[in-house]
Scaffold this motif. Structure first.
Motif, PDB file in Angstrom:
ATOM      1  N   LEU A  58     -78.090  56.577  95.126  1.00 30.98           N
ATOM      2  CA  LEU A  58     -78.130  55.469  96.379  1.00 30.98           C
ATOM      3  C   LEU A  58     -78.971  54.985  97.352  1.00 30.98           C
ATOM      4  CD1 LEU A  58     -74.786  56.649  97.891  1.00 30.98           C
ATOM      5  CD2 LEU A  58     -74.831  54.632  96.165  1.00 30.98           C
ATOM      6  N   THR A  59     -79.862  54.264  97.552  1.00 31.81           N
ATOM      7  CA  THR A  59     -80.006  53.549  98.590  1.00 31.81           C
ATOM      8  C   THR A  59     -80.004  53.264 100.121  1.00 31.81           C
ATOM      9  OG1 THR A  59     -80.588  51.269  97.701  1.00 31.81           O
ATOM     10  CG2 THR A  59     -82.123  52.739  96.801  1.00 31.81           C
ATOM     11  N   GLN A  60     -80.189  54.789 100.422  1.00 37.26           N
ATOM     12  CA  GLN A  60     -79.274  54.337 102.014  1.00 37.26           C
ATOM     13  C   GLN A  60     -80.175  53.837 103.059  1.00 37.26           C
ATOM     14  OE1 GLN A  60     -79.030  56.542 100.545  1.00 37.26           O
ATOM     15  NE2 GLN A  60     -77.528  58.526 100.517  1.00 37.26           N
ATOM     16  N   THR A  61     -82.000  53.572 102.632  1.00 42.83           N
ATOM     17  CA  THR A  61     -82.438  52.873 103.785  1.00 42.83           C
ATOM     18  C   THR A  61     -83.137  51.861 102.854  1.00 42.83           C
ATOM     19  OG1 THR A  61     -83.033  55.096 104.987  1.00 42.83           O
ATOM     20  CG2 THR A  61     -84.490  53.284 105.098  1.00 42.83           C
TER      21      THR A  61
ATOM     22  N   MET B  77     -73.099  43.041  93.260  1.00 41.67           N
ATOM     23  CA  MET B  77     -74.206  43.695  92.654  1.00 41.67           C
ATOM     24  C   MET B  77     -74.750  43.152  91.308  1.00 41.67           C
ATOM     25  SD  MET B  77     -73.609  46.554  93.574  1.00 41.67           S
ATOM     26  CE  MET B  77     -74.186  46.173  95.515  1.00 41.67           C
ATOM     27  N   PRO B  78     -75.435  43.790  91.146  1.00 42.76           N
ATOM     28  CA  PRO B  78     -76.631  43.372  89.966  1.00 42.76           C
ATOM     29  C   PRO B  78     -76.052  42.532  89.155  1.00 42.76           C
ATOM     30  CG  PRO B  78     -77.598  45.253  90.529  1.00 42.76           C
ATOM     31  CD  PRO B  78     -75.765  44.932  91.853  1.00 42.76           C
ATOM     32  N   SER B  79     -74.524  43.542  88.622  1.00 41.72           N
ATOM     33  CA  SER B  79     -73.919  42.471  87.156  1.00 41.72           C
ATOM     34  C   SER B  79     -73.345  41.532  87.120  1.00 41.72           C
ATOM     35  CB  SER B  79     -72.955  43.204  87.373  1.00 41.72           C
ATOM     36  OG  SER B  79     -71.779  43.696  88.906  1.00 41.72           O
ATOM     37  N   LEU B  80     -73.381  40.974  89.223  1.00 39.16           N
ATOM     38  CA  LEU B  80     -73.508  39.478  89.096  1.00 39.16           C
ATOM     39  C   LEU B  80     -71.274  39.342  89.099  1.00 39.16           C
ATOM     40  CD1 LEU B  80     -76.081  37.791  87.555  1.00 39.16           C
ATOM     41  CD2 LEU B  80     -75.429  38.511  90.052  1.00 39.16           C
TER      42      LEU B  80
ATOM     43  N   GLN C  26     -75.594  50.829  96.471  1.00 43.05           N
ATOM     44  CA  GLN C  26     -74.655  51.117  95.170  1.00 43.05           C
ATOM     45  C   GLN C  26     -75.837  50.044  94.551  1.00 43.05           C
ATOM     46  OE1 GLN C  26     -70.952  50.350  96.356  1.00 43.05           O
ATOM     47  NE2 GLN C  26     -70.362  52.137  97.248  1.00 43.05           N
ATOM     48  N   ALA C  27     -76.378  49.411  94.808  1.00 43.30           N
ATOM     49  CA  ALA C  27     -76.760  48.079  93.759  1.00 43.30           C
ATOM     50  C   ALA C  27     -77.658  49.462  92.473  1.00 43.30           C
ATOM     51  CB  ALA C  27     -77.926  47.187  94.112  1.00 43.30           C
ATOM     52  N   ALA C  28     -78.401  50.149  93.098  1.00 41.63           N
ATOM     53  CA  ALA C  28     -79.845  51.113  92.762  1.00 41.63           C
ATOM     54  C   ALA C  28     -78.659  51.937  92.024  1.00 41.63           C
ATOM     55  CB  ALA C  28     -80.471  51.645  93.892  1.00 41.63           C
ATOM     56  N   GLU C  29     -77.575  52.206  91.894  1.00 37.50           N
ATOM     57  CA  GLU C  29     -76.555  52.664  90.730  1.00 37.50           C
ATOM     58  C   GLU C  29     -76.859  52.024  88.704  1.00 37.50           C
ATOM     59  OE1 GLU C  29     -73.955  56.081  93.096  1.00 37.50           O
ATOM     60  OE2 GLU C  29     -73.296  53.589  92.628  1.00 37.50           O
TER      61      GLU C  29
ATOM     62  N   PRO D 114     -85.346  47.905  90.480  1.00 40.69           N
ATOM     63  CA  PRO D 114     -85.384  47.303  90.171  1.00 40.69           C
ATOM     64  C   PRO D 114     -83.669  46.816  90.100  1.00 40.69           C
ATOM     65  CG  PRO D 114     -85.562  48.277  88.163  1.00 40.69           C
ATOM     66  CD  PRO D 114     -85.671  49.246  88.635  1.00 40.69           C
ATOM     67  N   SER D 115     -82.684  47.331  90.159  1.00 43.99           N
ATOM     68  CA  SER D 115     -81.451  46.878  90.801  1.00 43.99           C
ATOM     69  C   SER D 115     -81.646  46.527  93.095  1.00 43.99           C
ATOM     70  CB  SER D 115     -80.331  47.846  90.194  1.00 43.99           C
ATOM     71  OG  SER D 115     -80.056  47.876  88.643  1.00 43.99           O
ATOM     72  N   ALA D 116     -81.724  47.525  92.631  1.00 36.98           N
ATOM     73  CA  ALA D 116     -82.367  47.501  94.693  1.00 36.98           C
ATOM     74  C   ALA D 116     -82.607  46.455  94.543  1.00 36.98           C
ATOM     75  CB  ALA D 116     -82.718  48.724  95.336  1.00 36.98           C
ATOM     76  N   ILE D 117     -83.545  46.394  93.788  1.00 38.46           N
ATOM     77  CA  ILE D 117     -84.611  44.912  94.642  1.00 38.46           C
ATOM     78  C   ILE D 117     -84.291  43.617  94.190  1.00 38.46           C
ATOM     79  CG2 ILE D 117     -86.498  43.016  93.605  1.00 38.46           C
ATOM     80  CD1 ILE D 117     -88.163  46.211  93.436  1.00 38.46           C
ATOM     81  N   SER D 118     -83.809  43.660  92.894  1.00 36.92           N
ATOM     82  CA  SER D 118     -82.897  42.576  92.657  1.00 36.92           C
ATOM     83  C   SER D 118     -81.924  42.039  94.066  1.00 36.92           C
ATOM     84  CB  SER D 118     -82.167  42.461  90.600  1.00 36.92           C
ATOM     85  OG  SER D 118     -81.658  41.522  90.850  1.00 36.92           O
TER      86      SER D 118
END
Lengths: 344, 333
Positions: free
Chosen positions: A83-86, A112-115, A123-126, A131-135
């Protein structure tokens, strides 16, 4: 015909030329080593780019750079993408001479990235890593992310230790009865009690991590933690500028962090950002923003029972617009309106 | 003439030398070295009790002596001819008394309850002018009330009993740094940490507790955001720290202190100051401070026209803890 005698350069001049040449070539050699190490560091720590279909078409704006800072505190515990907590966007506006730090609550409820599904933004980075977190940041706030830097637990500790620790003012006492003891431990669920007194103090990497990571027993929970994280970043920047460490220490600093940090910032970009800061040090305006509850968000629950942060579309989009412009404000308003999966 | 071959040779040699120097260079980390005392610089009126690397030291202009060994203490105080310090461990802390030779006498407050759920913190002990009670902060009320933050207590040295004298609001941030007025044993100051109601920004105020009325009242406002006060030996002046809006450093203030509260504040300096204290010699102060990313040392300074002058380090080695207070006592002539 008389032999034309070559004019002899005085010994002192010759020695001076050799000395200057020696110094210049020594610096060249040293710099070359540093550049190769830094380049190696960036290459070895950059995540492979995996295409994630963004829902918005964003292009970087001239005279501006958006850097997404990501931090994970479970990267050592479990396999898979942490996860990216920060999550913090640092916005450099070269024309206005501004640096804005925009903190995103880890529990912000977003698409979420799945749209197709909704979840907490950390949780996006999971889904697909960085790239998912960025998106998700791009599609939620309409902010084009030019570069990123990710740091995990050990990377954080090593970064602070690499500069000899930080002198920081703990702005509030931090008492935590359930602080995770997952550093150098085989038990990912262990806890300890934490007591950090308020006031100026010197913190090493582990102590600084405790200061910015704790969130239990705090009235404002994750927001308090976010405030402390921003404070530490500013302190770290100040420490680097005042540091007794020299260019000679750069290779060792990079070596100590190798594998603990992921970034796509190459030495030239780093130089560009550093030059902007150093040459405009006195005139740069620095501001900090976060989607604080009450003003820009509210704490609520998802339909599946998770405690979440719900962004207020109107006030949040105005804040985002103030920092990143009207297009970002427009996208933020739409992404935070009519979100699904929230308990009424 | 510059010989081309010699020049190329110099270039190659120094290019390689630069490269290999960089590859061999090991990072010089800021490390603490053994503490050095410059106690002869102390004012002759003053005796300072401090801890370094967990041991209690007693300093005067004539002597620097180590009181305890291998004790892992912070926040030392004197109790008559004896000493006490906070023994801080993972999960708990205790207050332990030692005699003048450094021998452990007794545990005044035991935070080690064996089971982590019942362990306690004790912080910031401060002995009153009559040497009969110690003010301290602790989270011990959490076991009874569920209050997680530090509250303010008194420990009666005769009976060994503790009593709660000030409670913070739930999840406020709690109480810290009690300070007695050595000229008036009914006055006890302390820091109270809270959040602003609307924007939830953390701040602290200096509070005064009156032992006659058992009431507390604020001496400063939320916008001042001040902490770590210290009263002069005659009780007429106060020093305190104010958090600067840059979030990076603090300002050191000197003001008058009376029944009217804190008046005529003047800023002496800004920096990374901690625990300012008055000397028993008029016009001198002590404080902890650090350079760049080094640890903390103790300094003495003269206050002239509301500025710090003649700044003198009393320790070097950067191994004092910025979050550990020290105590100043008057050497009787």
């Amino acid at each position: 015909m008389p032999h034309k005698e070559k004019k002899k350069v005085p010994l002192i001049i010759r020695l001076a030329v050799y000395l200057i040449a020696a110094v210049i070539f020594f610096i060249f050699g040293y710099s070359f080593y540093i550049l190769t190490r830094v380049q190696q560091f960036v290459t070895s720590s950059t995540s492979p780019k995996i295409a994630v279909t963004p829902s918005v078409n964003l292009s970087s704006l001239p005279n501006q750079t958006n850097l997404l800072l990501l931090g994970s505190d479970n990267d050592q515990k479990f396999s898979g993408n942490p996860l990216t907590q920060t999550m913090m966007v640092v916005h450099f506006d070269y024309a206005k001479k501004e640096i804005d730090m925009f903190s995103i609550p880890r529990d912000l409820w977003v698409r979420m990235p799945s749209l197709t599904s909704y979840g907490k933004i950390d949780q996006a980075a999971e889904y697909n890593g960085i790239p998912s977190a960025i998106s998700v940041v791009e599609q939620t706030f309409g902010i084009p992310i030019d570069h990123y830097a990710w740091v995990g637990l050990y990377g954080f500790i090593k970064s602070i230790d690499a500069v000899g620790g930080v002198n920081i003012d703990a702005v509030h006492p931090v008492l935590d009865n359930a602080y995770p003891t997952d550093i150098n431990s085989s038990n990912p669920y262990g806890i300890k009690r934490l007591d950090i007194q308020a006031g100026m103090q010197h913190m090493n990497g582990e102590q600084a991590l405790e200061y910015v990571r704790s969130r239990h027993e705090d009235l404002i929970g994750d927001f308090g933690r976010t405030q402390r994280q921003r404070q530490l970043l500013l302190t770290l920047k100040q420490t680097l500028l005042q540091s007794k460490s020299s260019l000679l220490d750069v290779p060792a600093i990079f070596d100590s962090m190798k594998g603990q940090i992921k970034t796509d910032i190459n030495p030239l970009i780093a130089m560009q950002l550093a030059t902007f800061y150093i040459t405009n040090k006195g005139s740069i305006t620095q501001k900090q923003y976060t989607l604080t509850p009450g003003e820009y968000s509210q704490v609520g629950n998802s339909t599946d029972g998770q405690s979440i942060v719900i962004g207020d579309a109107t006030s949040s989009s105005m804040l985002v617009g103030k920092i990143f412009g009207s297009k970002a404000a427009h996208i933020t308003y739409h992404s935070l309106t009519n979100e699904k999966g929230i308990q009424p | 003439m510059i010989k081309k071959r010699t020049f190329i040779l110099v270039a190659i040699v120094f290019l390689l030398l630069g490269y290999f120097t960089a590859s061999q260079h090991t990072q010089k980390k800021a490390q603490s070295s053994p503490i050095q005392f410059y106690n002869s610089q102390l004012e002759p009126t003053d005796n300072i009790i401090l801890t370094s690397s967990g041991n209690i030291y007693s300093l005067s202009a004539k002597n620097a002596s180590q009181i305890t060994k291998n004790t892992n203490l912070i926040e030392p105080i004197t109790i008559g001819n004896n000493f006490a310090g906070v023994y801080k461990q993972t999960n708990y802390s205790s207050l332990i008394e030692y005699d003048s030779s450094g021998k452990e006498i007794k545990t005044l407050f035991d935070g080690n309850a064996q089971k982590i759920d019942n362990m306690l913190w004790i912080t910031d002990p401060a002995i009153d002018p009559t040497q009969t009670q110690i003010a301290f902060v602790s989270d011990q009320n959490r076991l009874i009330t569920g209050l997680p933050d530090n509250a303010l207590f008194l420990l009666n040295l005769s009976s060994g009993k503790t009593s709660t004298i000030a409670l913070p609001d739930h999840y406020s941030g709690g109480i810290a740094h009690p300070v007695w007025d050595m000229a008036d044993p009914t006055v006890l100051l302390y820091d109270y940490y809270q959040y602003t109601p609307n924007t939830l920004e953390p701040y602290s105020t200096i509070m005064e507790y009156d032992t006659n009325t058992n009431n507390s009242f604020p001496l400063t406002s939320s916008s001042q955001n001040v902490f770590q006060s210290s009263l002069s030996p005659d009780g007429k002046h106060i020093m305190y720290l104010q958090r600067n809006s840059n979030g990076l450093d603090v300002s050191l203030y000197l003001a008058d202190f009376s029944n009217n509260g804190i008046t005529n504040p003047v800023k002496l300096a800004s920096g990374d100051y901690a625990y300012p204290e008055f000397s028993y010699t008029l016009g001198y102060i002590y404080y902890l401070s650090a350079d760049a990313n080094d640890g903390y040392n103790l300094f003495k300074s003269k206050v002239v026209k509301n500025k710090l002058t003649d700044v003198t380090p009393l320790t070097t080695g950067s191994n004092l803890q910025g979050n550990s207070s020290y105590e100043i006592n008057e050497i009787q002539p």
